[in-house]
Structure formats: structure tokens, C-alpha cells
Design an enzyme around this catalytic site. Structure first.
Site, PDB file in Angstrom:
ATOM      1  N   PRO A  89     -10.691   2.854   1.455  1.00  0.00           N
ATOM      2  CA  PRO A  89     -11.836   3.732   1.200  1.00  0.00           C
ATOM      3  C   PRO A  89     -13.157   3.110   1.649  1.00  0.00           C
ATOM      4  O   PRO A  89     -14.152   3.783   1.816  1.00  0.00           O
ATOM      5  CB  PRO A  89     -11.817   3.921  -0.313  1.00  0.00           C
ATOM      6  CG  PRO A  89     -10.952   2.867  -0.859  1.00  0.00           C
ATOM      7  CD  PRO A  89     -10.014   2.451   0.228  1.00  0.00           C
ATOM      8  N   GLU A 116      -5.107  -2.486  -6.832  1.00  0.00           N
ATOM      9  CA  GLU A 116      -6.563  -2.331  -6.651  1.00  0.00           C
ATOM     10  C   GLU A 116      -6.979  -2.670  -5.230  1.00  0.00           C
ATOM     11  O   GLU A 116      -8.156  -2.559  -4.884  1.00  0.00           O
ATOM     12  CB  GLU A 116      -7.304  -3.256  -7.622  1.00  0.00           C
ATOM     13  CG  GLU A 116      -7.006  -2.989  -9.088  1.00  0.00           C
ATOM     14  CD  GLU A 116      -7.196  -1.523  -9.453  1.00  0.00           C
ATOM     15  OE1 GLU A 116      -6.250  -0.918  -9.969  1.00  0.00           O
ATOM     16  OE2 GLU A 116      -8.294  -0.988  -9.181  1.00  0.00           O
ATOM     17  N   ARG A 154       1.112  11.863  18.398  1.00  0.00           N
ATOM     18  CA  ARG A 154       1.202  13.105  19.163  1.00  0.00           C
ATOM     19  C   ARG A 154       0.396  13.035  20.465  1.00  0.00           C
ATOM     20  O   ARG A 154       0.584  13.871  21.348  1.00  0.00           O
ATOM     21  CB  ARG A 154       0.762  14.288  18.322  1.00  0.00           C
ATOM     22  CG  ARG A 154      -0.641  14.160  17.763  1.00  0.00           C
ATOM     23  CD  ARG A 154      -1.023  15.318  16.826  1.00  0.00           C
ATOM     24  NE  ARG A 154      -1.235  16.554  17.561  1.00  0.00           N
ATOM     25  CZ  ARG A 154      -0.522  17.648  17.381  1.00  0.00           C
ATOM     26  NH1 ARG A 154       0.461  17.662  16.515  1.00  0.00           N
ATOM     27  NH2 ARG A 154      -0.785  18.723  18.083  1.00  0.00           N
ATOM     28  N   ASP A 169      -5.629  20.663  22.447  1.00  0.00           N
ATOM     29  CA  ASP A 169      -6.881  20.783  23.221  1.00  0.00           C
ATOM     30  C   ASP A 169      -7.871  21.674  22.499  1.00  0.00           C
ATOM     31  O   ASP A 169      -9.079  21.501  22.632  1.00  0.00           O
ATOM     32  CB  ASP A 169      -6.586  21.351  24.610  1.00  0.00           C
ATOM     33  CG  ASP A 169      -5.780  20.350  25.433  1.00  0.00           C
ATOM     34  OD1 ASP A 169      -5.225  20.734  26.466  1.00  0.00           O
ATOM     35  OD2 ASP A 169      -5.684  19.181  24.975  1.00  0.00           O
TER      36      ASP A 169
HETATM   37  C1  4G1 Z   1     -13.310   6.815  -2.892  1.00  0.00           C
HETATM   38  C2  4G1 Z   1     -12.670   5.629  -3.538  1.00  0.00           C
HETATM   39  C3  4G1 Z   1     -13.448   4.649  -4.157  1.00  0.00           C
HETATM   40  C4  4G1 Z   1     -12.842   3.558  -4.741  1.00  0.00           C
HETATM   41  C5  4G1 Z   1     -11.442   3.391  -4.695  1.00  0.00           C
HETATM   42  C6  4G1 Z   1     -10.669   4.368  -4.075  1.00  0.00           C
HETATM   43  C7  4G1 Z   1      -9.194   4.252  -3.981  1.00  0.00           C
HETATM   44  O1  4G1 Z   1      -8.527   5.231  -3.733  1.00  0.00           O
HETATM   45  N1  4G1 Z   1      -8.649   3.039  -4.177  1.00  0.00           N
HETATM   46  C8  4G1 Z   1      -7.208   2.854  -4.149  1.00  0.00           C
HETATM   47  C9  4G1 Z   1      -6.716   2.587  -2.733  1.00  0.00           C
HETATM   48  N2  4G1 Z   1      -7.166   3.666  -1.897  1.00  0.00           N
HETATM   49  C10 4G1 Z   1      -6.915   3.782  -0.569  1.00  0.00           C
HETATM   50  O2  4G1 Z   1      -6.201   3.013   0.038  1.00  0.00           O
HETATM   51  C11 4G1 Z   1      -7.618   4.903   0.148  1.00  0.00           C
HETATM   52  C12 4G1 Z   1      -8.376   5.832  -0.561  1.00  0.00           C
HETATM   53  C13 4G1 Z   1      -9.041   6.852   0.127  1.00  0.00           C
HETATM   54  C14 4G1 Z   1      -8.988   6.993   1.508  1.00  0.00           C
HETATM   55  C15 4G1 Z   1      -8.222   6.063   2.210  1.00  0.00           C
HETATM   56  N3  4G1 Z   1      -7.986   5.975   3.544  1.00  0.00           N
HETATM   57  O3  4G1 Z   1      -7.172   4.922   3.733  1.00  0.00           O
HETATM   58  C16 4G1 Z   1      -6.878   4.327   2.568  1.00  0.00           C
HETATM   59  C17 4G1 Z   1      -7.537   5.026   1.565  1.00  0.00           C
HETATM   60  C18 4G1 Z   1      -7.206   1.231  -2.237  1.00  0.00           C
HETATM   61  C19 4G1 Z   1      -6.204   0.219  -2.687  1.00  0.00           C
HETATM   62  C20 4G1 Z   1      -4.942   0.969  -3.011  1.00  0.00           C
HETATM   63  C21 4G1 Z   1      -5.215   2.423  -2.771  1.00  0.00           C
HETATM   64  C22 4G1 Z   1     -11.282   5.488  -3.478  1.00  0.00           C
END
Ligand code: 4G1
Length: 246
Positions: A89, A116, A154, A169
Site C-alpha cells: 500500500p 503487517e 496478456r 486497445d
Molecule cells: C491503505 C492501507 C494502509 C495501511 C495498510 C494497508 C494494508 O492493506 N496492509 C496489509 C497489506 N496490504 C497490502 O499488501 C496491499 C494493500 C493495498 C493495496 C496493495 N497493493 O499491493 C499490495 C497491497 C500489507 C502487508 C500485508 C498486506 C492498506
């Protein structure tokens, strides 16, 4: 192109990459997706991959060592260097432009966080880029990895048939898609617009572009603002807006 995924849920990732266009691209050897499970590289009897977060507080953090060992094994499995992406995130928002750039690379590795997240020192030493699929809370990075595998897979040469290429496209002009219809022409839910039954392909093209412009104006003005519209498109959008405001 080769995509290596470092994940605690390899079966899930393999399934995501086994279906549809991406599954077929793998069968055609246009794409290769491999998974690496940090748990296989944990050296203790309990195959521990997470640890208590330093400084106290709830939740666990993915440990450095199993991830480092998995990344090392991943690198040693093929000669090309891998561009390592951590799905997070905190990452830059994934865009079609970035997808198109990634699709030209010979090899990428996707690191998926759980708990986390991942120890910051591992990220600092092993990760080239952080990418996010959106601002919401998820349980892991795997869905982000699945999005990248699909969007990049893709685009591999030969992965799409002509219809799918045309559909791909359609977004490349940065607009939302027009409405689509199939038979029956008349249904309890309504009728197919006459122009689509007219056989007048110029009129059909015009109607579809007008609908794409109008929908983008109504639903995603932010996308429209990024489009450089030519004179004809601006006139079409004006026409849509006049009709819409009646
Ligand atoms: C807005 C916000 C703020 C704080 C924490 C989180 C949150 O969701 N934390 C948990 C995790 N999230 C993601 O990995 C993840 C989440 C979202 C989009 C993503 N695009 O790629 C990976 C993504 C990170 C560690 C384990 C899962 C989300």
C-alpha cells in the site's frame, strides 16, 4: 517473460496464472510463472516465517532470513536478473503505462507481504520498486501480484487473439469502454440500440466512440482530463453532453 512470485500461498498464485489468457500464454510458453514459498527456506523446526514486531504492538512481521533465502533461490533458478517488485500500500499506484513498461522486461519478481508486512531492511536491500493496486486494506500482496501477472501476461506477444487485442486497445486511448450488447435484440430488459443493428460500420464506430467519451466524462472526468482529444472527439463529446443535459 518470466515472473517469479515470492508468496506464502503458492497454490493460490499458480491457480491465478493457470486460467484464461494468462494460462494459455503459459501453455504457449509466452510466459512462465514460478512460485517461491519463504516457508520452504525457514531453517527452524517450526518453519517460522514471521516474528514479533519490534517496539511492541499487535501483529507480526515477515522475517528477513526466509525471504532472503527464497529470493536467492529465485535468482539462482534462471540467468536473467529479475526486477524485484514489492506489492504494498506504500507503493506507487499501478497504471496501464507502468504495466506496459513492465511487460517489456525479460523477468520480474513479485514479493507478496502478509501479516503487517515485511522487515524494512529486507525491502531496502532486495526490492527495486514498490507498487500498489489501490487504497484499501488487504490481507496480503497476492491479489496485487495476480493483477500484475494478468495485466502484464496478456501483453506478451501472441497472448491475445484479434478480438482481445482490439478490446485491449480500446483502453489504450485512455477512455472507458462503450456499452456492449448481445442477442436477443429485444428483451424484457430493453432493446439493443438501432445503430448497432444498422450494418453502418462508420456510424457504429462513431456511436461507440461517443459513448466512450460520454461515459468517461460522466464517470471518470479525471481520466478524460488526461486525454488529448482531437477535434472530432471534442465535437462528439459536445454532442453527448448536449443530449445528456436535455
Ligand atoms: C491503505 C492501507 C494502509 C495501511 C495498510 C494497508 C494494508 O492493506 N496492509 C496489509 C497489506 N496490504 C497490502 O499488501 C496491499 C494493500 C493495498 C493495496 C496493495 N497493493 O499491493 C499490495 C497491497 C500489507 C502487508 C500485508 C498486506 C492498506
Amino acid at each position: 517473460m518470466r515472473i517469479d512470485v515470492v508468496t506464502l500461498f503458492p497454490d493460490f498464485m499458480r491457480q491465478c496464472a493457470a486460467v484464461g489468457v494468462v494460462g494459455r500464454a503459459q501453455q504457449r510458453q509466452l510466459l512462465q510463472v514460478e512460485t517461491w514459498n519463504p516457508r520452504d527456506y525457514a531453517t527452524d523446526n517450526y518453519r517460522t516465517v514471521d516474528g514479533r514486531t519490534c517496539g511492541g504492538g499487535p501483529g507480526m512481521v515477515m522475517l528477513i532470513e526466509p525471504l532472503r533465502a527464497a529470493l536467492k533461490a529465485m535468482r539462482e533458478a534462471a540467468p536473467e536478473p529479475a526486477h524485484v517488485i514489492y506489492l504494498s500500500p506504500q507503493g506507487a499506484r499501478l497504471t496501464q503505462g507502468r504495466v506496459e513498461a513492465l511487460a517489456t522486461l525479460p523477468r520480474i519478481a513479485l514479493l507478496c507481504g502478509r501479516y503487517e508486512g515485511v522487515d524494512e531492511r529486507l525491502l531496502a536491500h532486495e526490492v527495486d520498486e514498490e507498487l500498489s493496486i489501490g487504497d484499501y486494506v488487504l490481507s496480503g500482496g497476492e491479489l496485487g501480484a495476480a493483477v500484475i501477472i494478468d495485466a502484464v501476461g496478456r501483453l506478451q506477444e501472441g497472448a491475445l487473439n484479434d478480438a482481445q487485442s482490439a478490446e485491449q486497445d480500446s483502453f489504450s486511448n485512455g477512455l472507458l469502454d462503450c456499452p456492449h450488447y448481445a442477442k436477443p435484440v429485444h428483451d424484457a430488459l430493453g432493446d439493443v440500440p438501432d445503430v448497432l443493428l444498422s450494418g453502418d460500420h462508420a456510424a457504429i464506430r462513431r456511436w461507440r466512440l461517443k459513448q466512450s467519451l460520454g461515459r468517461t466524462w460522466l464517470r471518470r472526468p479525471d481520466l478524460l482530463a488526461q486525454c488529448a482529444l482531437d477535434k472530432a472527439s471534442r465535437a462528439l463529446l459536445e454532442e453527448f453532453r448536449r443530449e445528456h443535459s436535455r
